[in-house]
Design a protein around this motif. Structure first.
Motif, PDB file in Angstrom:
ATOM      1  N   UNK A   1      58.463 -26.493  49.330  1.00 36.61           N
ATOM      2  CA  UNK A   1      57.393 -25.938  48.472  1.00 36.61           C
ATOM      3  C   UNK A   1      56.548 -27.007  47.935  1.00 36.61           C
ATOM      4  N   UNK A   2      57.079 -28.133  47.618  1.00 36.24           N
ATOM      5  CA  UNK A   2      56.188 -29.214  47.075  1.00 36.24           C
ATOM      6  C   UNK A   2      55.078 -29.607  48.052  1.00 36.24           C
ATOM      7  N   UNK A   3      55.534 -29.700  49.488  1.00 35.12           N
ATOM      8  CA  UNK A   3      54.714 -30.153  50.583  1.00 35.12           C
ATOM      9  C   UNK A   3      53.392 -28.751  50.537  1.00 35.12           C
ATOM     10  N   UNK A   4      54.138 -27.773  50.413  1.00 35.59           N
ATOM     11  CA  UNK A   4      53.009 -26.588  50.778  1.00 35.59           C
ATOM     12  C   UNK A   4      51.979 -26.539  49.399  1.00 35.59           C
TER      13      UNK A   4
ATOM     14  N   UNK B   1      41.909 -27.333  49.310  1.00 33.91           N
ATOM     15  CA  UNK B   1      41.135 -26.514  48.233  1.00 33.91           C
ATOM     16  C   UNK B   1      40.212 -27.656  47.513  1.00 33.91           C
ATOM     17  N   UNK B   2      40.647 -29.069  47.800  1.00 27.01           N
ATOM     18  CA  UNK B   2      39.634 -29.958  47.436  1.00 27.01           C
ATOM     19  C   UNK B   2      38.622 -30.451  48.603  1.00 27.01           C
ATOM     20  N   UNK B   3      38.734 -29.749  49.641  1.00 28.76           N
ATOM     21  CA  UNK B   3      37.697 -29.825  50.539  1.00 28.76           C
ATOM     22  C   UNK B   3      38.158 -30.872  51.874  1.00 28.76           C
ATOM     23  N   UNK B   4      39.547 -31.398  52.090  1.00 31.89           N
ATOM     24  CA  UNK B   4      39.962 -32.003  53.205  1.00 31.89           C
ATOM     25  C   UNK B   4      40.033 -30.982  54.217  1.00 31.89           C
ATOM     26  N   UNK B   5      39.102 -31.159  55.268  1.00 28.41           N
ATOM     27  CA  UNK B   5      39.196 -30.028  56.147  1.00 28.41           C
ATOM     28  C   UNK B   5      40.374 -30.016  57.120  1.00 28.41           C
ATOM     29  N   UNK B   6      41.065 -31.436  57.164  1.00 29.95           N
ATOM     30  CA  UNK B   6      42.351 -31.457  57.862  1.00 29.95           C
ATOM     31  C   UNK B   6      43.400 -31.046  57.353  1.00 29.95           C
ATOM     32  N   UNK B   7      43.441 -30.862  55.902  1.00 32.41           N
ATOM     33  CA  UNK B   7      44.731 -30.150  55.201  1.00 32.41           C
ATOM     34  C   UNK B   7      44.697 -28.789  55.535  1.00 32.41           C
TER      35      UNK B   7
ATOM     36  N   UNK C   1      51.184 -29.292  47.646  1.00 35.04           N
ATOM     37  CA  UNK C   1      50.320 -30.504  47.879  1.00 35.04           C
ATOM     38  C   UNK C   1      49.035 -30.362  48.771  1.00 35.04           C
ATOM     39  N   UNK C   2      49.617 -29.619  49.948  1.00 41.73           N
ATOM     40  CA  UNK C   2      48.650 -29.481  51.241  1.00 41.73           C
ATOM     41  C   UNK C   2      47.550 -28.551  50.822  1.00 41.73           C
ATOM     42  N   UNK C   3      48.026 -27.577  49.962  1.00 37.00           N
ATOM     43  CA  UNK C   3      46.919 -26.475  49.457  1.00 37.00           C
ATOM     44  C   UNK C   3      46.192 -26.950  48.792  1.00 37.00           C
ATOM     45  N   UNK C   4      46.462 -27.881  47.911  1.00 35.29           N
ATOM     46  CA  UNK C   4      45.500 -28.443  46.737  1.00 35.29           C
ATOM     47  C   UNK C   4      44.644 -29.495  47.537  1.00 35.29           C
ATOM     48  N   UNK C   5      45.008 -30.066  48.607  1.00 35.37           N
ATOM     49  CA  UNK C   5      44.102 -30.943  49.340  1.00 35.37           C
ATOM     50  C   UNK C   5      43.199 -30.102  50.043  1.00 35.37           C
TER      51      UNK C   5
ATOM     52  N   UNK D   1      48.288 -26.949  55.343  1.00 31.37           N
ATOM     53  CA  UNK D   1      48.763 -25.953  54.391  1.00 31.37           C
ATOM     54  C   UNK D   1      49.209 -24.602  54.951  1.00 31.37           C
ATOM     55  N   UNK D   2      48.395 -24.207  55.998  1.00 31.78           N
ATOM     56  CA  UNK D   2      48.604 -22.718  56.601  1.00 31.78           C
ATOM     57  C   UNK D   2      49.976 -22.660  57.122  1.00 31.78           C
ATOM     58  N   UNK D   3      50.521 -23.531  57.753  1.00 28.41           N
ATOM     59  CA  UNK D   3      51.596 -24.039  58.597  1.00 28.41           C
ATOM     60  C   UNK D   3      52.847 -24.110  57.615  1.00 28.41           C
ATOM     61  N   UNK D   4      52.732 -24.835  56.398  1.00 29.91           N
ATOM     62  CA  UNK D   4      53.770 -24.926  55.392  1.00 29.91           C
ATOM     63  C   UNK D   4      53.956 -23.620  54.910  1.00 29.91           C
ATOM     64  N   UNK D   5      52.769 -22.739  54.228  1.00 26.54           N
ATOM     65  CA  UNK D   5      52.889 -21.650  53.780  1.00 26.54           C
ATOM     66  C   UNK D   5      53.610 -20.462  54.532  1.00 26.54           C
ATOM     67  N   UNK D   6      53.270 -20.339  55.957  1.00 23.64           N
ATOM     68  CA  UNK D   6      53.792 -19.587  56.845  1.00 23.64           C
ATOM     69  C   UNK D   6      55.385 -19.905  56.953  1.00 23.64           C
ATOM     70  N   UNK D   7      55.972 -21.094  56.769  1.00 20.91           N
ATOM     71  CA  UNK D   7      57.247 -21.399  56.686  1.00 20.91           C
ATOM     72  C   UNK D   7      57.885 -20.821  55.331  1.00 20.91           C
ATOM     73  N   UNK D   8      57.330 -20.997  54.216  1.00 23.20           N
ATOM     74  CA  UNK D   8      57.742 -20.690  53.080  1.00 23.20           C
ATOM     75  C   UNK D   8      57.735 -19.069  53.043  1.00 23.20           C
TER      76      UNK D   8
END
Length: 65
Positions: free
Chosen positions: A12-15, A23-29, A17-21, A33-40
């Protein structure tokens, strides 16, 4: 990082963090974020879908009265 090996709290913490990254515009994130959210969703379900099912059940009960 092996996503399936993360403990629930760490997942949950990683999901978040990566979603925030992303949203801040990090294209690689975005992909991570999608993979982590899918696992959630796999582990805990999709709260939006669960909510919709609950509302349908409430309406069905109301119609019985």
């Amino acid at each position: 990082m092996e996503i399936q090996e993360l403990h629930d709290d760490e997942l949950m913490a990683q999901a978040r963090e990566w979603r925030l990254r992303a949203l801040r515009g990090e294209k690689e994130a975005r992909g991570m974020a999608h993979e982590l959210e899918r696992e959630v969703r796999r582990r805990f379900g999709n709260p939006k879908t669960d909510e919709q099912h609950s509302l349908k059940e409430i309406r069905a009960l109301a119609q019985l009265r």
